[in-house]
Design a protein around this motif. Structure first.
Motif, mmCIF file in Angstrom:
data_model
loop_
_atom_site.group_PDB
_atom_site.id
_atom_site.type_symbol
_atom_site.label_atom_id
_atom_site.label_comp_id
_atom_site.label_asym_id
_atom_site.label_seq_id
_atom_site.Cartn_x
_atom_site.Cartn_y
_atom_site.Cartn_z
ATOM 1 N N ALA A 64 9.263 1.317 3.482
ATOM 2 C CA ALA A 64 8.940 1.833 2.147
ATOM 3 C C ALA A 64 7.496 1.513 1.762
ATOM 4 C CB ALA A 64 9.901 1.261 1.106
ATOM 5 N N VAL A 65 7.041 0.318 2.091
ATOM 6 C CA VAL A 65 5.656 -0.049 1.784
ATOM 7 C C VAL A 65 4.697 0.831 2.576
ATOM 8 C CG1 VAL A 65 3.923 -1.874 2.078
ATOM 9 C CG2 VAL A 65 6.106 -2.397 0.998
ATOM 10 N N TRP A 66 4.985 1.063 3.842
ATOM 11 C CA TRP A 66 4.084 1.904 4.631
ATOM 12 C C TRP A 66 4.096 3.350 4.160
ATOM 13 C CZ3 TRP A 66 -0.148 0.763 6.785
ATOM 14 C CH2 TRP A 66 -0.352 -0.543 7.222
ATOM 15 N N ILE A 69 -14.394 2.577 -6.607
ATOM 16 C CA ILE A 69 -13.620 3.635 -7.269
ATOM 17 C C ILE A 69 -12.314 3.882 -6.514
ATOM 18 C CG2 ILE A 69 -13.564 6.114 -7.783
ATOM 19 C CD1 ILE A 69 -16.641 5.840 -8.336
ATOM 20 N N ALA A 70 -12.419 4.077 -5.201
ATOM 21 C CA ALA A 70 -11.241 4.366 -4.387
ATOM 22 C C ALA A 70 -10.272 3.186 -4.351
ATOM 23 C CB ALA A 70 -11.677 4.741 -2.970
ATOM 24 N N GLN A 71 -10.814 1.981 -4.220
ATOM 25 C CA GLN A 71 -9.979 0.778 -4.171
ATOM 26 C C GLN A 71 -9.257 0.557 -5.499
ATOM 27 O OE1 GLN A 71 -9.462 -1.121 -1.441
ATOM 28 N NE2 GLN A 71 -8.041 -2.421 -2.530
ATOM 29 N N GLY A 72 -9.954 0.773 -6.592
ATOM 30 C CA GLY A 72 -9.341 0.594 -7.914
ATOM 31 C C GLY A 72 -8.160 1.525 -8.121
ATOM 32 N N ALA A 73 -8.340 2.790 -7.793
ATOM 33 C CA ALA A 73 -7.252 3.761 -7.943
ATOM 34 C C ALA A 73 -6.071 3.408 -7.041
ATOM 35 C CB ALA A 73 -7.757 5.166 -7.639
ATOM 36 N N ALA A 74 -6.355 3.034 -5.798
ATOM 37 C CA ALA A 74 -5.287 2.682 -4.858
ATOM 38 C C ALA A 74 -4.558 1.414 -5.282
ATOM 39 C CB ALA A 74 -5.865 2.519 -3.450
ATOM 40 N N PHE A 85 0.347 -1.279 -7.013
ATOM 41 C CA PHE A 85 1.076 -2.249 -7.825
ATOM 42 C C PHE A 85 2.271 -1.590 -8.508
ATOM 43 C CE2 PHE A 85 2.052 -4.649 -11.689
ATOM 44 C CZ PHE A 85 2.328 -5.887 -11.120
ATOM 45 N N VAL A 86 2.057 -0.437 -9.085
ATOM 46 C CA VAL A 86 3.145 0.259 -9.781
ATOM 47 C C VAL A 86 4.292 0.560 -8.818
ATOM 48 C CG1 VAL A 86 3.757 2.425 -10.951
ATOM 49 C CG2 VAL A 86 1.687 1.184 -11.612
ATOM 50 N N ILE A 87 3.976 1.110 -7.664
ATOM 51 C CA ILE A 87 5.014 1.457 -6.691
ATOM 52 C C ILE A 87 5.722 0.207 -6.165
ATOM 53 C CG2 ILE A 87 5.417 2.389 -4.368
ATOM 54 C CD1 ILE A 87 3.176 4.444 -4.978
ATOM 55 N N GLN A 88 4.957 -0.822 -5.815
ATOM 56 C CA GLN A 88 5.580 -2.013 -5.242
ATOM 57 C C GLN A 88 6.374 -2.798 -6.280
ATOM 58 O OE1 GLN A 88 3.134 -4.368 -2.549
ATOM 59 N NE2 GLN A 88 1.964 -2.536 -2.017
ATOM 60 N N ARG A 89 5.822 -2.979 -7.464
ATOM 61 C CA ARG A 89 6.480 -3.794 -8.499
ATOM 62 C C ARG A 89 7.755 -3.153 -9.015
ATOM 63 N NH1 ARG A 89 8.884 -6.054 -12.341
ATOM 64 N NH2 ARG A 89 8.016 -7.653 -13.657
ATOM 65 N N ILE A 148 9.626 -0.689 -4.839
ATOM 66 C CA ILE A 148 9.919 -1.292 -3.543
ATOM 67 C C ILE A 148 10.495 -2.702 -3.662
ATOM 68 C CG2 ILE A 148 8.906 -2.088 -1.366
ATOM 69 C CD1 ILE A 148 6.993 0.343 -1.620
ATOM 70 N N PHE A 149 9.840 -3.580 -4.395
ATOM 71 C CA PHE A 149 10.300 -4.969 -4.450
ATOM 72 C C PHE A 149 11.337 -5.194 -5.554
ATOM 73 C CE2 PHE A 149 6.379 -5.393 -2.031
ATOM 74 C CZ PHE A 149 6.855 -6.141 -0.967
ATOM 75 N N ARG A 150 11.713 -4.150 -6.232
ATOM 76 C CA ARG A 150 12.775 -4.253 -7.224
ATOM 77 C C ARG A 150 14.085 -3.699 -6.688
ATOM 78 N NH1 ARG A 150 11.729 -3.681 -13.169
ATOM 79 N NH2 ARG A 150 13.359 -5.093 -13.767
#
Length: 145
Positions: free
Chosen positions: A85-87, A124-129, A134-138, A141-143
């Motif tokens: 899921a993380v990948w 810019i790219a790192q900030g968006a990613a 965080f939203v997807i994982q928190r 995935i990890f919920r």
């Protein structure tokens, strides 16, 4: 051996939102150093084309982030489902990050020198990613997994 989440003790359960956000940010900072550092090495010392080097550096940075976040940020047991899921989420953010980098860097190079354009496009790219990850994982995935 993995411990099902239902059998964890309070000390093993995931920390609160603000602790997770802090840890995710620290981990992201370290992973960004791995990502950007390997990008610079591959483009300036090895001579790889910029977008190929960015793709490779993304994989190195996100692998670092996953390993640290699973253990420290979310305190999650190893899980093949979670790893897959993380990948999948990383594939989505890969397109976002590498795409934003590829779009912004050429435009920036019309206004600033190459190293500065690389840095600004990377941020810019790192900030968006990072926000997307965080939203997807928190909350997914990890919920749930």
């Amino acid at each position: 051996m993995t411990i099902p989440l239902e059998q964890t003790t309070p000390a093993q359960q995931a920390p609160g939102l603000f602790t997770q956000l802090f840890r995710f940010t620290v981990t992201g900072g370290f992973s960004a150093i791995v990502d950007f550092g390997s990008l610079l090495i591959m483009t300036h010392l090895i001579g790889l084309p910029d977008n190929i080097a960015k793709a490779i550096s993304f994989v190195l940075g996100t692998t670092t982030a996953y390993a640290i976040n699973r253990r420290w940020t979310f305190k999650a047991a190893p899980s093949t489902r979670r790893l897959v899921a993380v990948w999948v989420s990383y594939l989505l953010t890969f397109a976002l990050q590498v795409g934003l980098y590829a779009l912004t860097r050429p435009w920036l190079m019309d206004h600033v020198d190459y190293p500065t354009a690389q840095l600004i496009a990377f941020v810019i790219a790192q900030g968006a990613a990072t926000i997307c990850n965080f939203v997807i994982q928190r909350w997914v995935i990890f919920r749930l997994i």
